[in-house]
Design an enzyme around this catalytic site. Structure first.
Site, PDB file in Angstrom:
ATOM      1  N   HIS A 132       0.854  -1.187   0.000  1.00 59.71           N
ATOM      2  CA  HIS A 132       0.000   0.000   0.000  1.00 59.71           C
ATOM      3  C   HIS A 132       0.890   1.237   0.000  1.00 59.71           C
ATOM      4  O   HIS A 132       1.947   1.261   0.648  1.00 59.71           O
ATOM      5  CB  HIS A 132      -0.899   0.024   1.233  1.00 59.71           C
ATOM      6  CG  HIS A 132      -1.962  -1.015   1.215  1.00 59.71           C
ATOM      7  ND1 HIS A 132      -3.158  -0.876   1.885  1.00 59.71           N
ATOM      8  CD2 HIS A 132      -2.025  -2.230   0.613  1.00 59.71           C
ATOM      9  CE1 HIS A 132      -3.906  -1.948   1.707  1.00 59.71           C
ATOM     10  NE2 HIS A 132      -3.233  -2.788   0.942  1.00 59.71           N
ATOM     11  N   GLU A 159       0.722   4.001   1.540  1.00 57.52           N
ATOM     12  CA  GLU A 159       1.011   4.527   2.873  1.00 57.52           C
ATOM     13  C   GLU A 159       2.206   3.824   3.504  1.00 57.52           C
ATOM     14  O   GLU A 159       3.098   4.461   4.061  1.00 57.52           O
ATOM     15  CB  GLU A 159      -0.202   4.361   3.809  1.00 57.52           C
ATOM     16  CG  GLU A 159      -1.450   5.078   3.364  1.00 57.52           C
ATOM     17  CD  GLU A 159      -2.390   4.191   2.555  1.00 57.52           C
ATOM     18  OE1 GLU A 159      -1.931   3.493   1.621  1.00 57.52           O
ATOM     19  OE2 GLU A 159      -3.590   4.200   2.851  1.00 57.52           O
ATOM     20  N   CYS A 218      -6.797   1.934   5.084  1.00 56.12           N
ATOM     21  CA  CYS A 218      -7.393   0.717   5.643  1.00 56.12           C
ATOM     22  C   CYS A 218      -6.876   0.513   7.066  1.00 56.12           C
ATOM     23  O   CYS A 218      -6.037   1.278   7.558  1.00 56.12           O
ATOM     24  CB  CYS A 218      -7.032  -0.483   4.766  1.00 56.12           C
ATOM     25  SG  CYS A 218      -5.274  -0.919   4.837  1.00 56.12           S
ATOM     26  N   CYS A 254      -2.996   0.132   7.288  1.00 60.09           N
ATOM     27  CA  CYS A 254      -2.288   1.399   7.105  1.00 60.09           C
ATOM     28  C   CYS A 254      -2.559   2.365   8.254  1.00 60.09           C
ATOM     29  O   CYS A 254      -1.649   3.064   8.709  1.00 60.09           O
ATOM     30  CB  CYS A 254      -2.659   2.017   5.763  1.00 60.09           C
ATOM     31  SG  CYS A 254      -2.071   1.016   4.377  1.00 60.09           S
TER      32      CYS A 254
END
Length: 168
Positions: free
Chosen positions: A57, A59, A87, A90
């Protein structure tokens, strides 16, 4: 909700530019920019498909890069700009890295953990809370995602999509 600053708009636009690069390499257009003292420390878009890594991800990528650059896991006084509400994975990393502020574009009613389904950054039982500004350049963020998935549906035959079953 906190009001955006001009710099928030600037850095969110940078995140949107980064997200717009993702579809060219088969990635969902989600991106992040991590800023400390007005300087961009890291920017990236998702790379889950490219690396086949579920933690790919945007992030997490920028948090790792910034921690290496600063030689510290504590990213205090940093602001993270993300095109989609983070999410749970993260959001947990954002709290654990002690990021001060999170600014995101589109809300994620299916997996969002910063106000939609959960609100991890505001959880009082955790030892760090994150100031959150959601919905900045929301329409632009949503448009990138919608365009990507519409294109994907046009390119993927229905029979192929129906054959793909989740692994339980």
């Amino acid at each position: 909700m906190q009001q955006p600053y001009d710099r928030d708009l600037h850095f969110m636009q940078m995140a949107l530019q980064q997200a717009a690069l993702a579809p060219a390499v088969g990635e969902v257009p989600i991106a992040a920019v991590l800023v400390h003292e007005g300087q961009v420390l890291a920017s990236a878009h998702n790379n889950r498909e490219t690396t086949q890594d579920p933690t790919g991800h945007a992030e997490l990528i920028v948090i790792r890069q910034a921690a290496q650059l600063l030689r510290s896991w504590r990213l205090t006084d940093a602001t993270l700009y993300v095109t989609l509400e983070p999410c749970a994975m993260c959001a947990g990393a954002i709290v654990q890295s002690r990021i001060a502020r999170l600014v995101f574009g589109a809300w994620d009613p299916k997996a969002g953990a910063c106000g939609s389904i959960f609100d991890i950054p505001a959880e009082r039982r955790l030892n760090h809370r994150v100031e959150v500004l959601g919905g900045l350049l929301e329409q632009e963020s949503q448009a990138l995602l919608q365009e990507f998935f519409q294109q994907l549906r046009r390119e993927t035959p229905p029979t192929e999509m129906s054959r793909t079953k989740p692994i339980h």
